[in-house]
Scaffold this motif. Structure first.
Motif, PDB file in Angstrom:
ATOM      1  N   PRO A   1       0.831  -1.210   0.000  1.00 34.83           N
ATOM      2  CA  PRO A   1       0.000   0.000   0.000  1.00 34.83           C
ATOM      3  C   PRO A   1       0.867   1.263   0.000  1.00 34.83           C
ATOM      4  CG  PRO A   1      -0.812  -1.591   1.603  1.00 34.83           C
ATOM      5  CD  PRO A   1       0.520  -2.088   1.137  1.00 34.83           C
TER       6      PRO A   1
ATOM      7  N   CYS B   1       0.529   6.324   2.616  1.00 35.18           N
ATOM      8  CA  CYS B   1       0.111   6.100   3.997  1.00 35.18           C
ATOM      9  C   CYS B   1       0.298   7.370   4.820  1.00 35.18           C
ATOM     10  CB  CYS B   1       0.917   4.975   4.621  1.00 35.18           C
ATOM     11  SG  CYS B   1       0.573   3.384   3.886  1.00 35.18           S
TER      12      CYS B   1
ATOM     13  N   TRP C   1      -4.428   4.736   3.868  1.00 34.79           N
ATOM     14  CA  TRP C   1      -3.546   4.233   2.820  1.00 34.79           C
ATOM     15  C   TRP C   1      -4.313   4.101   1.510  1.00 34.79           C
ATOM     16  CZ3 TRP C   1      -5.312   1.479   7.016  1.00 34.79           C
ATOM     17  CH2 TRP C   1      -6.214   0.447   6.745  1.00 34.79           C
TER      18      TRP C   1
ATOM     19  N   SER D   1      -4.360   1.492  -2.153  1.00 39.10           N
ATOM     20  CA  SER D   1      -3.836   0.216  -2.645  1.00 39.10           C
ATOM     21  C   SER D   1      -4.290  -0.116  -4.057  1.00 39.10           C
ATOM     22  CB  SER D   1      -4.238  -0.911  -1.692  1.00 39.10           C
ATOM     23  OG  SER D   1      -3.439  -2.057  -1.907  1.00 39.10           O
TER      24      SER D   1
ATOM     25  N   ALA E   1      -7.900  -2.932  -4.607  1.00 37.71           N
ATOM     26  CA  ALA E   1      -8.052  -2.814  -3.156  1.00 37.71           C
ATOM     27  C   ALA E   1      -9.311  -3.499  -2.640  1.00 37.71           C
ATOM     28  CB  ALA E   1      -8.047  -1.346  -2.744  1.00 37.71           C
TER      29      ALA E   1
ATOM     30  N   TYR F   1      -8.808  -7.012  -1.345  1.00 37.46           N
ATOM     31  CA  TYR F   1      -7.842  -7.266  -0.281  1.00 37.46           C
ATOM     32  C   TYR F   1      -8.425  -6.988   1.097  1.00 37.46           C
ATOM     33  CZ  TYR F   1      -4.515  -6.678  -4.201  1.00 37.46           C
ATOM     34  OH  TYR F   1      -3.842  -6.770  -5.393  1.00 37.46           O
TER      35      TYR F   1
ATOM     36  N   PHE G   1      -6.424  -6.014   4.896  1.00 37.84           N
ATOM     37  CA  PHE G   1      -5.162  -5.346   5.207  1.00 37.84           C
ATOM     38  C   PHE G   1      -4.744  -5.651   6.640  1.00 37.84           C
ATOM     39  CE2 PHE G   1      -7.114  -3.064   1.764  1.00 37.84           C
ATOM     40  CZ  PHE G   1      -6.057  -2.797   0.909  1.00 37.84           C
TER      41      PHE G   1
ATOM     42  N   ALA H   1      -1.142  -5.434   2.326  1.00 37.16           N
ATOM     43  CA  ALA H   1      -2.331  -5.979   1.669  1.00 37.16           C
ATOM     44  C   ALA H   1      -2.226  -7.497   1.615  1.00 37.16           C
ATOM     45  CB  ALA H   1      -2.464  -5.408   0.264  1.00 37.16           C
TER      46      ALA H   1
ATOM     47  N   SER I   1       1.544  -8.587   0.894  1.00 37.04           N
ATOM     48  CA  SER I   1       2.489  -7.664   0.274  1.00 37.04           C
ATOM     49  C   SER I   1       3.611  -7.317   1.234  1.00 37.04           C
ATOM     50  CB  SER I   1       1.760  -6.383  -0.127  1.00 37.04           C
ATOM     51  OG  SER I   1       1.458  -5.589   1.021  1.00 37.04           O
TER      52      SER I   1
ATOM     53  N   SER J   1       3.990  -1.276   3.823  1.00 40.19           N
ATOM     54  CA  SER J   1       4.038   0.106   3.368  1.00 40.19           C
ATOM     55  C   SER J   1       5.167   0.829   4.094  1.00 40.19           C
ATOM     56  CB  SER J   1       2.714   0.791   3.695  1.00 40.19           C
ATOM     57  OG  SER J   1       2.609   0.972   5.111  1.00 40.19           O
TER      58      SER J   1
END
Length: 502
Positions: free
Chosen positions: A408, A411, A424, A426, A430, A433, A435, A480, A488, A491
């Motif tokens: 992401p 932020c 955030w 994404s 998004a 997802y 998070f 994410a 992921s 961030s």
């Protein structure tokens, strides 16, 4: 396992859920924590005529599951040739209105999906596969018709070719014969109807087998199965009767998995299976021709849930030897999540349930499922406070298609009056997802430290409000997680320092 020992396990174990040889290992950050919610739990007589009360019941269960840091709901949508969703294949269940085929004015599956995704829970649609009616009275006419009403010739038959009738040992179910291709195709059409209309995370099969007592009664010597067994086309490998029947179940499982893969490859497929695979007594392989090991070996299922509803000291089906047996067979890059009986606490105390949770972890199995939500009514708080004191993601399934999400971006974090807001972005995906929101008192955040996960958001979230920030400065990062459980990178870390209210 003590809480301190658990901390050691979860803080220092690797983030992967499988070793290179395919053996499953427990990690704190990746643990399936599921609960079944049966159709009877939201269609009681009190709820049947009051859709808003039924919705409130579903919402309350899901919110309790969320508060206990669970991550998966297995929600029943087909019991016996009926539907708890807007189906074009089978009629609305009579449990919703007392009348088979009558529109209840609401859609339980659609409502459950929205609530689950709002709370960051996976929603798996629970389908009883081969039962197609229940009880002593036949189904009434409806549009579409119940399959037992439309096709009584599909009924499982005994060794003399006599159709089974409602049977208390089989929960009063009447089953369709797995050896009839039209039966399997009908159930596949039910599955396709669900996955094309609804944003489910998984399809979960139950009763994916022949009925209880099949060897004794000779199930199923229906005319179609017998003819196919005796033909070169229907039995090209010249299997014996027992193995031929197992192959009919296998064929359905393989076809269902292929259907999901071709239609929505991210949808997970799972099954409840008999808790004991083979051997003496009540087993899947020998008594109901269910070969779950074969499904895993063929990579045609994503996870199985052996229903091991017995205490550790049970004389014939003791809990720990059975989960050990499943663990030893789980070497095919697929998952085993043992099914635990929540009501075990009523007979043996919560300590028995807690010991079974610990045993699942000690034996390297990366998740569990409780039967059922109603059995946890008095113990949700203990479950969350003692067994699940930290958040966890459902184990990643690397065999599912897709790529790891991007971290992401954009932020930011701020604090006003002791309440922090973390935001955030994404990208276009998004909405697919959930998070993981991490928090630390130090500027370096370790994503493998499960106690640094502040929360797991609902699907498609773009911010989180931390009401526990207080007057301290905190560091936050976000990751994410896609439908397959791939996470992921973090961030950039952002800082929230208290500001006075304006």
């Amino acid at each position: 396992m003590s809480f301190h020992r658990l901390c050691v396990v979860v803080l220092f174990s690797a983030a992967l859920v499988m070793t290179g040889c395919g053996r499953q290992v427990f990690t704190g950050k990746h643990e399936a924590r599921g609960v079944w919610m049966s159709r009877f739990e939201y269609t009681s007589e009190r709820l049947r005529s009051n859709p808003e009360a039924a919705k409130a019941r579903i919402r309350a269960v899901f919110e309790k599951a969320r508060a206990a840091r669970m991550n998966m709901i297995i929600f029943q949508v087909r019991g016996n040739g009926d539907a708890f969703y807007r189906s074009s294949v089978e009629p609305w269940s009579n449990l919703l209105t007392d009348t088979l085929g009558k529109d209840p004015g609401w859609d339980p599956l659609a409502f459950a999906i929205d609530e689950a995704h709002r709370l960051g829970l996976e929603l798996h649609a629970w389908v009883n596969a081969f039962p197609f009616w229940r009880g002593g009275e036949p189904p009434t006419p409806s549009d579409p018709p119940n399959p037992y009403y439309a096709h009584p010739e599909w009924t499982v038959c005994d060794k003399d070719g006599k159709p089974m009738t409602w049977d208390p040992p089989n929960n009063n179910y009447i089953s369709a014969s797995p050896g009839i291709p039209a039966v399997r195709n009908h159930i596949l059409s039910v599955v396709k109807d669900i996955i094309t209309k609804y944003d489910v995370d998984g399809i979960h099969f139950d009763y994916i087998r022949y009925p209880e007592g099949s060897p004794t009664h000779g199930y199923s010597h229906d005319s179609t199965s017998v003819a196919r067994f005796n033909s070169a086309e229907g039995n090209p490998d010249r299997l014996d009767w027992d193995n031929w029947q197992r192959e009919q179940i296998n064929r359905f499982v393989f076809d269902a998995y292929n259907l999901l893969t071709e239609t929505k490859p991210w949808v997970k497929m799972s099954a409840s299976v008999i808790g004991k695979y083979t051997g003496p007594g009540w087993t899947g392989y020998n008594i109901v021709y269910q070969d779950a090991r074969r499904w895993m070996q063929a990579s045609k299922i994503d996870f199985i849930v052996p229903m091991i509803y017995h205490e550790r000291s049970h004389p014939t089906h003791p809990f720990i030897p059975l989960i050990t047996d499943w663990h030893d067979r789980a070497s095919y890059q697929r998952f085993v999540y043992p099914g635990l009986a929540a009501r075990m606490a009523d007979r043996f105390g919560w300590g028995e349930v807690e010991a079974q949770v610990d045993a699942v972890r000690d034996h390297g199995l990366p998740g569990l499922v409780f039967f059922s939500a109603g059995g946890l009514e008095q113990t949700w708080d203990m479950l969350g406070g003692r067994s699940f004191p930290y958040w966890a993601n459902v184990p990643a399934m690397p065999w599912k298609p897709g790529t790891t999400p991007a971290a992401p971006g954009s932020c930011s974090a701020s604090v006003v009056n002791g309440i922090a807001t973390v935001s955030w972005q994404s990208g276009d995906s998004a909405h697919e997802y959930i998070f993981n929101v991490y928090r630390s008192a130090a500027p370096t955040i370790d994503p493998n430290d499960v106690f640094s996960i502040l929360t797991i958001t609902g699907r498609g979230a773009a911010s989180h409000t931390d009401s526990t920030a207080g007057t301290s400065a905190w560091y936050y990062a976000v990751a994410a997680v896609d439908r397959a459980g791939r996470e992921s990178e973090l961030s950039p870390v952002v800082t929230a320092r208290p500001l006075a209210a304006k």
